[in-house]
Design an enzyme around this catalytic site. Structure first.
Site, PDB file in Angstrom:
ATOM      1  N   LYS A 117     -10.092  -3.621  -5.272  1.00 21.19           N
ATOM      2  CA  LYS A 117     -10.335  -2.448  -6.051  1.00 21.19           C
ATOM      3  C   LYS A 117      -8.866  -1.877  -6.129  1.00 21.19           C
ATOM      4  O   LYS A 117      -9.223  -1.167  -7.534  1.00 21.19           O
ATOM      5  CB  LYS A 117     -10.759  -1.973  -4.166  1.00 21.19           C
ATOM      6  CG  LYS A 117     -12.331  -2.053  -4.229  1.00 21.19           C
ATOM      7  CD  LYS A 117     -12.907  -1.851  -5.274  1.00 21.19           C
ATOM      8  CE  LYS A 117     -14.480  -2.297  -4.542  1.00 21.19           C
ATOM      9  NZ  LYS A 117     -16.161  -1.333  -5.202  1.00 21.19           N
ATOM     10  N   LYS A 161      -4.758 -11.299  -6.927  1.00 15.25           N
ATOM     11  CA  LYS A 161      -6.296 -11.465  -6.338  1.00 15.25           C
ATOM     12  C   LYS A 161      -6.984 -10.416  -6.755  1.00 15.25           C
ATOM     13  O   LYS A 161      -6.413  -9.660  -7.085  1.00 15.25           O
ATOM     14  CB  LYS A 161      -6.197 -11.430  -4.780  1.00 15.25           C
ATOM     15  CG  LYS A 161      -5.755 -10.015  -4.708  1.00 15.25           C
ATOM     16  CD  LYS A 161      -5.439  -9.907  -3.154  1.00 15.25           C
ATOM     17  CE  LYS A 161      -4.956  -8.325  -2.713  1.00 15.25           C
ATOM     18  NZ  LYS A 161      -5.295  -8.261  -0.885  1.00 15.25           N
ATOM     19  N   LYS A 174       0.853  -1.329  -0.035  1.00 19.39           N
ATOM     20  CA  LYS A 174       0.158  -0.021  -0.627  1.00 19.39           C
ATOM     21  C   LYS A 174       0.571   1.467   0.488  1.00 19.39           C
ATOM     22  O   LYS A 174       0.632   2.516  -0.227  1.00 19.39           O
ATOM     23  CB  LYS A 174      -1.000  -0.286   1.265  1.00 19.39           C
ATOM     24  CG  LYS A 174      -1.924  -1.075   0.744  1.00 19.39           C
ATOM     25  CD  LYS A 174      -3.098  -0.576   2.200  1.00 19.39           C
ATOM     26  CE  LYS A 174      -3.975  -1.666   2.209  1.00 19.39           C
ATOM     27  NZ  LYS A 174      -4.964  -1.537   3.471  1.00 19.39           N
TER      28      LYS A 174
END
Ligand code: TYM
Length: 332
Positions: A198, A195, A112
């Protein structure tokens, strides 16, 4: 009764198919057999920038979707994380027990923060997993139903629970992950090497439960498979087809081997057409129910107030015990 706890972020608006099959579906099942606590983790959401109006709307939207998926406030405790201040409080305690290096090894943070740019990533994002530890330990949860991507955070939770118990005496239940093999990791329909998510998925590879069902059907029909035509479950060699088989198996309650037989000699097209139909049948009522819950925000808020009250009883007790064990002077 064993206790389960889990959470979902309100950030993205619509839940995606990975959220549902990897986690929420299990939450619904477990509320029948377990003492279940489920929450919308708004404090986790703000580890990346959020528009205040959207955050508020998305938090209600997440609750509406959880109800539409089948959570029943009579059978589980459903609440919003920030309504229970003990999460932030125990989060701080856990920050003081976590090694800097230990936190640095969390792979989700690495991913992230790389996406955000190192300078823009916040300290909150860095300690995100530690807040998650507090979420789980506050409720003395035995099991945590999540997708595979959360495994490392549950490991951290176990480590910190054991560390605290070792230093200050038995206080926390050491929780186990509850991750299903078949649906613990749902893959992007266009790129089965990653995977479904979003942030990383291609728009065509991401199934949003609240999308127009026609769009969803189209995405399923144009899912990537591979060059031969045999419908066989083999995640290594045939990740695309295997992903579709997992999804189809779970949504229809048909064993994968039965699906393999059913489609023997037929092409991928047949499987995809059928799965598109199954998906449409699933998402159509889901959308309607979500909208119905959203249309009545007072009822939604009242139900959340009740949930928070129930959650607080448990959370406050654990927090008081934790403070006491650590030697924080009680307020008179
Ligand atoms: P979140 O909001 O990212 O995702 C919610 C749940 O969906 C699962 N999931 C998937 N499962 C299978 N395949 C996929 N492609 C897929 N994508 C997402 C996630 O594993 C998750 O279970 N950190 C958590 C929220 C959290 C939490 C907690 C969970 C906060 N505190 C305490 C459990 C206990 C998260 O970001 O989930």
């Amino acid at each position: 009764r064993l206790r389960v706890l889990s959470g979902i972020q309100p950030t993205a608006g619509s839940f995606h198919l990975g959220n549902y099959l990897g986690a929420v579906r299990q939450w619904v099942a477990l509320q029948e057999s377990h003492d279940a606590f489920y929450m919308v983790v708004d404090l986790h959401a703000i580890t990346v920038p959020q528009d205040p109006k959207e955050l508020r709307a998305n938090t209600r939207l997440a609750v509406a979707q959880l109800l539409a998926a089948g959570l029943d406030p009579e059978r589980c405790t459903l609440f919003v994380q920030s309504h229970v201040p003990e999460h932030a409080q125990l989060g701080w305690i856990m920050n003081c027990l976590t090694g800097f290096g230990e936190a640095s090894r969390m792979t989700q943070f690495k991913d992230k923060s790389a996406r955000q740019g190192a300078d823009r990533a916040t300290v909150g994002l860095f300690t995100y997993p530690v807040l998650q530890v507090a979420d789980i330990l506050l409720y003395q949860a035995d099991q945590v139903p999540v997708g595979e991507d959360q495994r490392q955070h549950i490991e951290l939770t176990r480590d910190l629970a054991e560390r605290f118990n070792g230093r200050f005496g038995q206080t926390f239940t050491v929780p186990a992950p509850y991750i299903l093999k078949e649906t613990g990791k749902i893959f992007d329909l266009q790129d089965p090497a990653i995977k479904m998510s979003k942030s990383a998925s291609t728009p065509k590879g991401l199934i949003n439960l609240l999308d127009d069902p026609k769009v969803t059907a189209k995405k399923v029909r144009s899912a990537v498979t591979d060059t031969d035509t045999v419908i066989r479950y083999d995640p290594e060699k045939k990740p695309g087809v295997s992903n579709l088989l997992s999804i189809c198996s779970t949504l229809t309650g048909t064993a994968v081997t039965d699906l393999e037989q059913k489609y023997e000699g037929k092409g991928y097209g047949a499987l995809k057409t059928d799965l598109a139909e199954v998906m449409v049948e699933f998402v159509t009522p889901f959308r309607t129910r979500t909208q119905q819950y959203l249309d009545d925000p007072e009822t939604l808020d009242a139900l959340l107030a009740k949930g928070a009250e129930k959650a607080r009883t448990v959370a406050a007790e654990t927090l008081a015990q934790t403070y006491d064990r650590m030697g924080l002077l009680p307020a008179k």
